[in-house]
Structure formats: structure tokens, C-alpha cells
Design a protein around this motif. Structure first.
Motif, PDB file in Angstrom:
ATOM      1  N   ILE A 168       0.845  -1.205   0.000  1.00 42.05           N
ATOM      2  CA  ILE A 168       0.000   0.000   0.000  1.00 42.05           C
ATOM      3  C   ILE A 168       0.876   1.250   0.000  1.00 42.05           C
ATOM      4  CG2 ILE A 168      -1.616   1.354   1.393  1.00 42.05           C
ATOM      5  CD1 ILE A 168      -2.899  -1.310   2.236  1.00 42.05           C
ATOM      6  N   ALA A 169       1.951   1.220   0.782  1.00 41.85           N
ATOM      7  CA  ALA A 169       2.874   2.358   0.813  1.00 41.85           C
ATOM      8  C   ALA A 169       3.487   2.600  -0.561  1.00 41.85           C
ATOM      9  CB  ALA A 169       3.972   2.119   1.850  1.00 41.85           C
ATOM     10  N   MET A 170       3.812   1.506  -1.285  1.00 41.84           N
ATOM     11  CA  MET A 170       4.367   1.633  -2.631  1.00 41.84           C
ATOM     12  C   MET A 170       3.345   2.268  -3.572  1.00 41.84           C
ATOM     13  SD  MET A 170       4.170   0.079  -5.880  1.00 41.84           S
ATOM     14  CE  MET A 170       3.721  -1.657  -5.690  1.00 41.84           C
ATOM     15  N   LEU A 171       2.064   1.839  -3.476  1.00 43.68           N
ATOM     16  CA  LEU A 171       1.019   2.417  -4.324  1.00 43.68           C
ATOM     17  C   LEU A 171       0.845   3.909  -4.038  1.00 43.68           C
ATOM     18  CD1 LEU A 171      -1.725  -0.377  -4.144  1.00 43.68           C
ATOM     19  CD2 LEU A 171      -0.147   0.086  -6.027  1.00 43.68           C
ATOM     20  N   LEU A 172       0.922   4.272  -2.768  1.00 46.77           N
ATOM     21  CA  LEU A 172       0.780   5.683  -2.398  1.00 46.77           C
ATOM     22  C   LEU A 172       1.924   6.517  -2.953  1.00 46.77           C
ATOM     23  CD1 LEU A 172      -0.433   5.290   1.290  1.00 46.77           C
ATOM     24  CD2 LEU A 172      -1.769   6.130  -0.647  1.00 46.77           C
ATOM     25  N   GLU A 173       3.132   5.944  -2.965  1.00 46.19           N
ATOM     26  CA  GLU A 173       4.276   6.656  -3.539  1.00 46.19           C
ATOM     27  C   GLU A 173       4.055   6.874  -5.029  1.00 46.19           C
ATOM     28  OE1 GLU A 173       7.902   8.571  -4.006  1.00 46.19           O
ATOM     29  OE2 GLU A 173       6.635   8.209  -2.267  1.00 46.19           O
ATOM     30  N   ARG A 174       3.529   5.869  -5.725  1.00 44.95           N
ATOM     31  CA  ARG A 174       3.217   6.028  -7.148  1.00 44.95           C
ATOM     32  C   ARG A 174       2.204   7.156  -7.339  1.00 44.95           C
ATOM     33  NH1 ARG A 174       4.110   0.913  -9.902  1.00 44.95           N
ATOM     34  NH2 ARG A 174       2.796   1.587 -11.637  1.00 44.95           N
ATOM     35  N   LYS A 175       1.204   7.216  -6.456  1.00 43.03           N
ATOM     36  CA  LYS A 175       0.160   8.245  -6.536  1.00 43.03           C
ATOM     37  C   LYS A 175       0.768   9.636  -6.351  1.00 43.03           C
ATOM     38  CE  LYS A 175      -4.481   9.209  -4.729  1.00 43.03           C
ATOM     39  NZ  LYS A 175      -4.331  10.591  -4.234  1.00 43.03           N
ATOM     40  N   LYS A 176       1.701   9.772  -5.403  1.00 44.58           N
ATOM     41  CA  LYS A 176       2.326  11.075  -5.156  1.00 44.58           C
ATOM     42  C   LYS A 176       3.174  11.518  -6.342  1.00 44.58           C
ATOM     43  CE  LYS A 176       2.400  10.660  -0.115  1.00 44.58           C
ATOM     44  NZ  LYS A 176       3.250  10.440   1.087  1.00 44.58           N
ATOM     45  N   ILE A 177       3.881  10.560  -6.967  1.00 54.13           N
ATOM     46  CA  ILE A 177       4.678  10.894  -8.152  1.00 54.13           C
ATOM     47  C   ILE A 177       3.764  11.386  -9.270  1.00 54.13           C
ATOM     48  CG2 ILE A 177       6.108   9.929 -10.006  1.00 54.13           C
ATOM     49  CD1 ILE A 177       7.368   8.096  -7.882  1.00 54.13           C
ATOM     50  N   GLU A 178       2.632  10.721  -9.473  1.00 46.58           N
ATOM     51  CA  GLU A 178       1.704  11.144 -10.520  1.00 46.58           C
ATOM     52  C   GLU A 178       1.151  12.537 -10.225  1.00 46.58           C
ATOM     53  OE1 GLU A 178      -1.291   8.210 -11.211  1.00 46.58           O
ATOM     54  OE2 GLU A 178       0.112   6.778 -12.119  1.00 46.58           O
ATOM     55  N   GLU A 179       0.877  12.829  -8.951  1.00 51.34           N
ATOM     56  CA  GLU A 179       0.383  14.158  -8.585  1.00 51.34           C
ATOM     57  C   GLU A 179       1.446  15.226  -8.855  1.00 51.34           C
ATOM     58  OE1 GLU A 179      -0.667  13.611  -4.526  1.00 51.34           O
ATOM     59  OE2 GLU A 179      -2.635  12.709  -4.977  1.00 51.34           O
ATOM     60  N   SER A 180       2.711  14.886  -8.590  1.00 45.44           N
ATOM     61  CA  SER A 180       3.804  15.825  -8.863  1.00 45.44           C
ATOM     62  C   SER A 180       3.939  16.081 -10.359  1.00 45.44           C
ATOM     63  CB  SER A 180       5.132  15.279  -8.311  1.00 45.44           C
ATOM     64  OG  SER A 180       5.073  15.120  -6.912  1.00 45.44           O
ATOM     65  N   ILE A 181       3.784  15.013 -11.155  1.00 43.93           N
ATOM     66  CA  ILE A 181       3.869  15.159 -12.610  1.00 43.93           C
ATOM     67  C   ILE A 181       2.735  16.053 -13.122  1.00 43.93           C
ATOM     68  CG2 ILE A 181       3.643  13.912 -14.805  1.00 43.93           C
ATOM     69  CD1 ILE A 181       5.069  11.554 -13.417  1.00 43.93           C
ATOM     70  N   ASP A 182       1.535  15.860 -12.581  1.00 43.86           N
ATOM     71  CA  ASP A 182       0.397  16.700 -12.979  1.00 43.86           C
ATOM     72  C   ASP A 182       0.657  18.163 -12.640  1.00 43.86           C
ATOM     73  OD1 ASP A 182      -0.985  14.540 -13.946  1.00 43.86           O
ATOM     74  OD2 ASP A 182      -2.168  14.231 -12.126  1.00 43.86           O
TER      75      ASP A 182
END
Length: 321
Positions: A168-182
Motif C-alpha cells: 500500500i505504501a508503494m502504491l501511495l508513492e506512485r500516486k504522489k509521483i503522478e500528482e507531482s507530474i500533474d
């Protein structure tokens, strides 16, 4: 004596050469020679997490993961930068029984840390999941919000509770990276400038005024967690502060596309990349077979002035063989 931290992909090459007799003989010969003359090859909880993910992935025979665990214990002499409730110091490695480390990593002791990382919208779901010990709903909800595909474990029911929380922590990190890219797409550099970033020498990335400008902008807009020091290039001796700083910088480099994995299906678990780099800061040498991770780590270590040398497996064999 010199301490050499090897990335998990290098360890797997060693393991396959020793136990499966596959074509990585050079790496096993060099590592065995260095162990014989007293070099230290510490392991870390990041290795354990990757072995556990392999166990539940359905790849390989059922006992292979345990052979990997035993092999890791042998080459590291069960020395680790961190032990139970003991935080690491440069060049200071502790005996940490590898089976105990595995037990601690896969136990549900990561729940409070996972809750801290979760956005508030997931808190109710996670509390329910913890009570019934079923996290599929939380995982499906996070995955539904991701733009890039995720390689899911074959059977979540087979995963130990602590491992699910790490996933779950790994998925959340992916989500944060996508938010940064946006954020960068709407308030960041042009594609032309981003293309120029990719060509910068790793040791000079954070010497670039444009790179530092966008790093500060993301920090000001709170698109990356607060750095623990007033100056971005100053390291912290506190383990969890250092972890946060490294996580932020890896997330930033992925956001601006510097040495990013462009094949979405092959995109690695960036959380483990960051973890390996974190533990490598306590060693003299960091060996990785991942070209993209090598470039990102060289950039960050140069920026934070870590003395750890970052080299490829090929360079390692050439320099130490």
C-alpha cells in the motif's frame, strides 16, 4: 574494512549464479573473493521486502524465496545498517538475525506508519480493513486512482499483513509521483526544457539553475513533503529525516523525467529503489545493475554530498575483480 551495499538485482544475479548455476559467474566470483578477504556486504530490510514480494508473486518454485533469504544471510554475515529499535550510523553495521528481520518486516507493525502516509480519504477504509484483516478494498481504491498500470501480486490473500501494508505504501508513492507530474504539467517546465534535463551529467543535475528552480517551486507548493532542513542540499543525521529527504528527491527526479523508466509496464517499484539508496548511504560503495537508478542516485548523492561511490555491476567486476 570496505563495506559494499548491493542492490537487489545484483544480489539476485549472485544468487542465480551460486544456486541455480545461471550465467552470472563473474559477480559471484568477485563477491566471494572479497568476502574471503574481509569485505562487508550488508543487507537491509529493503532486500527482505523484495524477497517477500517474490514469495507471493507466484514466480519460481515454492522454496526459492527461502533459499534467497538464506543466501542473503550468508553473504552479509547477517550484518545490517539497522537493527530492532537501533538506528544506523555511517560505517556502523549491526548483527540482525535475518529470520527475525523477515518476521518483523512481514508483521503488522507498519500500520501506524501506513496510516500516517495515507490521505485522509482512505483512513476510514483502512481502519475497517485493519479490523477484518482484509486490505483488498483499500488497494483497489488506490489503484483506481492511478494512471499507470500496476503489477499486482498473484494472490493478495497469500501476503502477510506487514507486506500488504508495504505494498500500500508503494502504491501511495506512485500516486504522489503522478500528482507531482500533474503539477509540473500545469505549473512546470516546458517539454523542451525537460528534454534538456535528461542530458545533464548526474553529478551536475542539481547545479542546474532550472532544476533547482522547479525543486523549490514544488517545495513551496507543497507538492513534495517538507524537507527537514532549511537548505535543500543539507543532509540530516536523523534516519527518518534522511529517508524523507531522499524520497522527496527521487520523487522530484521522476517527476521531471530525469532517468525515468518510460516503459510503464516495466516501471520499477520506486519505493524499494529509494530504500536501497537510503541504506547504501551508510556504506562505502553502492552497486546497482539498474542504469536509471544509478544515474538518479549519483545525482542525489552528489547533491547531498554523500561519500558513497555509486557504480554498476560491470564497473564493480572490473574495479574489484
Amino acid at each position: 574494512m570496505l563495506s559494499i551495499y548491493i542492490d537487489h538485482n545484483v544480489f539476485i544475479n549472485y544468487f542465480e549464479s551460486k544456486f541455480l548455476k545461471e550465467n552470472h559467474e563473474d559477480i559471484s566470483v568477485v563477491i566471494d573473493k572479497l568476502i574471503d578477504i574481509g569485505y562487508l556486504f550488508p543487507y537491509s530490510p529493503a532486500h527482505i521486502e523484495e524477497i517477500e514480494l517474490f514469495r507471493v508473486s507466484g514466480r519460481g518454485d515454492s522454496g526459492c524465496w527461502f533459499d534467497q533469504l538464506s543466501c542473503l544471510g550468508e553473504i552479509s554475515n547477517e550484518k545490517c545498517p539497522i537493527s530492532a529499535n537501533v538506528y544506523p550510523k555511517e560505517g556502523h553495521f549491526l548483527f540482525y538475525d535475518i529470520k527475525l528481520c523477515y518476521k518483523n518486516i512481514t508483521s503488522p507493525n507498519n500500520f501506524s506508519e501506513t496510516m500516517r502516509m495515507l490521505p485522509e480519504e482512505f483512513h476510514e477504509d483502512m481502519n475497517v480493513a485493519d479490523k477484518v484483516k482484509s486490505y483488498q478494498g483499500v488497494i483497489r481504491k488506490i489503484v483506481a486512482q492511478l494512471k499507470e498500470p500496476v503489477e499486482m501480486p498473484c494472490d493478495l490473500m497469500e501476503m502477510k499483513e506487514g507486506s500488504i501494508q508495504s505494498f500500500i505504501a508503494m502504491l501511495l508513492e506512485r500516486k504522489k509521483i503522478e500528482e507531482s507530474i500533474d503539477f509540473l504539467k500545469s505549473d512546470g517546465p516546458s517539454k523542451r526544457i525537460l528534454k534538456k534535463f535528461e542530458k545533464i551529467n548526474p553529478h551536475e543535475v542539481f547545479d542546474n539553475d532550472s532544476v533547482l528552480k522547479f525543486l523549490r517551486r514544488m517545495k513551496e507548493k507543497e507538492k513534495i513533503s517538507e524537507f527537514t532542513t532549511s537548505n535543500l542540499d543539507k543532509d540530516s543525521e536523523v534516519f527518518y529525516d534522511r529517508q524523507r529527504n531522499l524520497t522527496n528527491l527521487f520523487r522530484f527526479l521522476n517527476s521531471i523525467g530525469y532517468s525515468k523508466e518510460h516503459n510503464k509496464l516495466k516501471a520499477k517499484n520506486r519505493l524499494h529503489d529509494t530504500s536501497h539508496a537510503l541504506y547504501a548511504t551508510y556504506a562505502d560503495v553502492f552497486v546497482t545493475n539498474d542504469k536509471k537508478l544509478k544515474k538518479q542516485t549519483q545525482a542525489i548523492f552528489s547533491f547531498l554530498k554523500y561519500p558513497t561511490q555509486v557504480i554498476s555491476q560491470e564497473e564493480f567486476i572490473k574495479n574489484y575483480g
